[in-house]
Design a protein around this motif. Structure first.
Motif, PDB file in Angstrom:
ATOM      1  N   UNK A 124     -40.531 -32.482-119.034  1.00  0.00           N
ATOM      2  CA  UNK A 124     -38.869 -32.376-118.518  1.00  0.00           C
ATOM      3  C   UNK A 124     -39.023 -30.866-118.802  1.00  0.00           C
ATOM      4  N   UNK A 125     -39.626 -29.318-119.142  1.00  0.00           N
ATOM      5  CA  UNK A 125     -39.176 -27.924-117.671  1.00  0.00           C
ATOM      6  C   UNK A 125     -38.837 -27.914-117.233  1.00  0.00           C
ATOM      7  N   UNK A 126     -40.498 -29.101-116.869  1.00  0.00           N
ATOM      8  CA  UNK A 126     -41.256 -28.597-115.264  1.00  0.00           C
ATOM      9  C   UNK A 126     -40.233 -29.721-114.235  1.00  0.00           C
ATOM     10  N   UNK A 127     -40.150 -30.785-114.679  1.00  0.00           N
ATOM     11  CA  UNK A 127     -39.432 -31.388-114.220  1.00  0.00           C
ATOM     12  C   UNK A 127     -37.854 -30.845-113.811  1.00  0.00           C
ATOM     13  N   UNK A 128     -37.129 -30.331-114.691  1.00  0.00           N
ATOM     14  CA  UNK A 128     -35.711 -29.594-114.654  1.00  0.00           C
ATOM     15  C   UNK A 128     -35.780 -28.668-112.843  1.00  0.00           C
ATOM     16  N   UNK A 129     -37.064 -28.273-113.624  1.00  0.00           N
ATOM     17  CA  UNK A 129     -37.132 -26.412-112.538  1.00  0.00           C
ATOM     18  C   UNK A 129     -37.009 -27.559-110.969  1.00  0.00           C
ATOM     19  N   UNK A 130     -38.336 -28.584-110.812  1.00  0.00           N
ATOM     20  CA  UNK A 130     -37.681 -28.572-109.769  1.00  0.00           C
ATOM     21  C   UNK A 130     -36.585 -29.334-109.274  1.00  0.00           C
ATOM     22  N   UNK A 131     -36.661 -30.004-109.998  1.00  0.00           N
ATOM     23  CA  UNK A 131     -34.828 -30.803-110.050  1.00  0.00           C
ATOM     24  C   UNK A 131     -34.110 -30.157-109.742  1.00  0.00           C
ATOM     25  N   UNK A 132     -33.989 -28.785-110.329  1.00  0.00           N
ATOM     26  CA  UNK A 132     -32.739 -27.443-109.281  1.00  0.00           C
ATOM     27  C   UNK A 132     -33.309 -27.081-108.133  1.00  0.00           C
ATOM     28  N   UNK A 154     -32.278 -29.870-105.266  1.00  0.00           N
ATOM     29  CA  UNK A 154     -30.936 -29.728-104.656  1.00  0.00           C
ATOM     30  C   UNK A 154     -29.862 -28.521-105.015  1.00  0.00           C
ATOM     31  N   UNK A 155     -30.426 -27.482-105.150  1.00  0.00           N
ATOM     32  CA  UNK A 155     -30.075 -26.302-104.931  1.00  0.00           C
ATOM     33  C   UNK A 155     -30.662 -25.705-104.278  1.00  0.00           C
ATOM     34  N   UNK A 156     -32.060 -25.598-103.850  1.00  0.00           N
ATOM     35  CA  UNK A 156     -33.186 -24.714-102.930  1.00  0.00           C
ATOM     36  C   UNK A 156     -33.847 -25.186-101.859  1.00  0.00           C
ATOM     37  N   UNK A 157     -33.978 -25.942-101.336  1.00  0.00           N
ATOM     38  CA  UNK A 157     -34.689 -27.401-101.115  1.00  0.00           C
ATOM     39  C   UNK A 157     -35.383 -26.652 -99.739  1.00  0.00           C
ATOM     40  N   UNK A 158     -35.285 -25.284 -99.589  1.00  0.00           N
ATOM     41  CA  UNK A 158     -36.026 -24.623 -98.441  1.00  0.00           C
ATOM     42  C   UNK A 158     -37.158 -24.069 -99.684  1.00  0.00           C
ATOM     43  N   UNK A 159     -36.958 -24.422-100.712  1.00  0.00           N
ATOM     44  CA  UNK A 159     -38.252 -23.541-101.537  1.00  0.00           C
ATOM     45  C   UNK A 159     -39.263 -24.037-101.633  1.00  0.00           C
ATOM     46  N   UNK A 160     -39.223 -25.756-101.361  1.00  0.00           N
ATOM     47  CA  UNK A 160     -39.884 -26.897-101.420  1.00  0.00           C
ATOM     48  C   UNK A 160     -40.825 -27.235-100.865  1.00  0.00           C
ATOM     49  N   UNK A 202     -27.592 -41.134 -96.032  1.00  0.00           N
ATOM     50  CA  UNK A 202     -27.085 -40.355 -97.059  1.00  0.00           C
ATOM     51  C   UNK A 202     -27.505 -39.809 -98.744  1.00  0.00           C
ATOM     52  N   UNK A 203     -27.652 -41.350 -99.280  1.00  0.00           N
ATOM     53  CA  UNK A 203     -28.277 -40.702-100.316  1.00  0.00           C
ATOM     54  C   UNK A 203     -29.809 -40.324-100.095  1.00  0.00           C
ATOM     55  N   UNK A 204     -29.582 -39.639-101.703  1.00  0.00           N
ATOM     56  CA  UNK A 204     -31.589 -39.931-101.649  1.00  0.00           C
ATOM     57  C   UNK A 204     -31.402 -39.388-103.345  1.00  0.00           C
ATOM     58  N   UNK A 205     -33.291 -40.187-103.976  1.00  0.00           N
ATOM     59  CA  UNK A 205     -33.370 -39.636-105.318  1.00  0.00           C
ATOM     60  C   UNK A 205     -35.032 -38.619-105.461  1.00  0.00           C
ATOM     61  N   UNK A 206     -34.538 -38.547-106.588  1.00  0.00           N
ATOM     62  CA  UNK A 206     -35.653 -37.373-106.693  1.00  0.00           C
ATOM     63  C   UNK A 206     -36.309 -38.161-108.101  1.00  0.00           C
ATOM     64  N   UNK A 207     -37.883 -38.739-108.038  1.00  0.00           N
ATOM     65  CA  UNK A 207     -38.439 -38.991-108.973  1.00  0.00           C
ATOM     66  C   UNK A 207     -39.841 -38.600-109.208  1.00  0.00           C
ATOM     67  N   UNK A 208     -40.378 -38.511-110.561  1.00  0.00           N
ATOM     68  CA  UNK A 208     -41.617 -37.405-110.832  1.00  0.00           C
ATOM     69  C   UNK A 208     -43.305 -38.286-111.234  1.00  0.00           C
ATOM     70  N   UNK A 209     -44.646 -37.819-111.023  1.00  0.00           N
ATOM     71  CA  UNK A 209     -45.068 -38.832-110.868  1.00  0.00           C
ATOM     72  C   UNK A 209     -45.597 -38.658-112.187  1.00  0.00           C
ATOM     73  N   UNK A 210     -45.889 -40.090-112.663  1.00  0.00           N
ATOM     74  CA  UNK A 210     -46.385 -40.894-114.661  1.00  0.00           C
ATOM     75  C   UNK A 210     -47.752 -41.386-114.519  1.00  0.00           C
TER      76      UNK A 210
END
Length: 192
Positions: free
Chosen positions: A98-106, A109-115, A148-156
């Protein structure tokens, strides 16, 4: 007999070498035992979770000016997911996820240049095309986009194959094809 030397040392030097210590996984903070709820106690006891918690707090402070009320509401929903880890058998693993996903999500959302990411790969679906980009993150993630719509999903990973799950999007890969949940509907899609 073939002996591989990974450090460049001779066999005698390799045998004498003292193994490096791994960082401790527990904080050994006696105050952690005084925390009554399982989630906060688990965070307090694990050095990796303490580091992730501090990283998340710093990121939230950094984004406070640009994120506004939407960031606060989104974080409150995340906080509920975090606390739901108390119901899981392996609280530690749940919290790390949950923490790992939240850090990536932020960052997404706010700093795509970091990814760093690969793609997009286009999937043709009966309801239109979807673009999928794979993020080079830990845990692994992807972004599904249409217009313009985009959604994030994580590997499970599970026994049935590769599945990515998000709040509003899911993707199940099937050898060049994918079953993608987008905007509340499941779609059977073919990779172009």
């Amino acid at each position: 007999m073939l002996v591989l030397l990974t450090s460049g040392l001779s066999q005698a030097e390799e045998a004498k070498r003292v193994p490096t210590k791994r960082p401790p996984s527990r904080t050994h903070d006696p105050a952690c035992r005084l925390i009554s709820d399982a989630v906060n106690r688990t965070v307090c006891e694990r050095t990796a979770l303490v580091a992730m918690d501090q990283q998340l707090k710093a990121k939230m402070q950094e984004l406070a000016a640009v994120g506004g009320e939407a960031l606060e509401q989104n974080h409150e929903r995340w906080y509920q997911r975090r606390n739901a880890c108390a119901l899981r058998q392996d609280i530690r693993r749940c919290l790390e996820q949950v923490y790992g996903e939240r850090l990536i999500e932020l960052d997404w959302r706010y700093h795509r240049e970091r990814i760093v990411y690969q793609g997009p790969i286009t999937y043709r679906c009966p309801q239109g095309e979807l673009a999928v980009s794979f993020l080079a993150t830990e845990p692994p993630a992807l972004v599904v986009q249409q217009g313009e719509l985009s959604e994030l999903a994580f590997l499970h990973p599970d026994g049935m194959g590769v599945n990515y799950r998000g709040v509003a999007t899911n993707l199940e890969e099937q050898k060049g094809a994918a079953r993608i949940q987008w905007q509340g509907q499941w779609r059977q899609c073919q990779q172009q």
